[in-house]
Enzyme design. Sequence first.
Site, short mmCIF file in Angstrom:
data_model
loop_
_atom_site.label_atom_id
_atom_site.label_comp_id
_atom_site.label_asym_id
_atom_site.label_seq_id
_atom_site.Cartn_x
_atom_site.Cartn_y
_atom_site.Cartn_z
CB SER A 1 -0.90 0.04 1.23
OG SER A 1 -1.53 1.31 1.36
CE1 TYR B 1 -4.51 -2.37 4.87
CE2 TYR B 1 -3.59 -0.22 4.33
CZ TYR B 1 -4.15 -1.43 3.93
OH TYR B 1 -4.33 -1.68 2.59
#
Length: 251
Positions: free
Chosen positions: A133, A149
């Site tokens: 990401s 995350y």
Amino acid sequence: MGGTSGMGLAAAVALNEHGADLVLVGKDEESCQSARTIIGEQPIIFSGDAIEPETILKAISLAKSVFGQITGLFHVAGGSGRKYGDGPLHEMSLEGWNKTLDLNLTALMLSNKAMVNYFLESGRAGTILNMGSVLAYSPSPKYFVTHAYATAKAAIIGFSKSIAAYYADKSIRVNVIAPSLFETPMAQRAIQDETILSFVKTKQPLDGGRPGKPDDIKNAVLLFLAPDSTFITGQVLSVDGGWALSEGQYE
């Protein structure tokens, strides 16, 4: 892993169109059935939890028995830990931390380990592509604050580069794709928020300033999984619409 919805499904459709033999693993039977409707019956599709070691072993066993050999893995499975308590560090729960790392990092480690063992035992070259990401290295402190995350996705980059270096002499390649905000089931909170979409218009300004679409990822996947990409390993490719290059403007 994670091939029955969102970016994973878009990649599977593209690979299928290019003649690849596929085993797709989805998180539940509903997503598997939806994938069958879109992609047809040619791929092997089954549901399984990526955090369970048996899931990737089943996928490998099926691929070996039906296709004879395996050339690559695309690990997409992961997700937000927000509902478990991920968020800003001062508010984060231990459950949120542990669940988010399990979903995004431990599951990936299990699939990568199983594939590396397959390549080593079979004496074959192969490729692994992991989903990262852009939040791993380009945080967004107002609208995308999930510190566990971001940690997991940053760890995926370090993990992938480390194993890419270690297994390079075995012709086992490991790379990472790092997307920004895409239209996926996980991203519905942001996709449905007009204030966040206004920010995204300036943060990832390519093509009019929009969230990515699952199809935007497919060419990057085809590049890394192609049999003639044998000289590429340890790389991180941002597919982010300009996210990491842009400031982003708040209202």
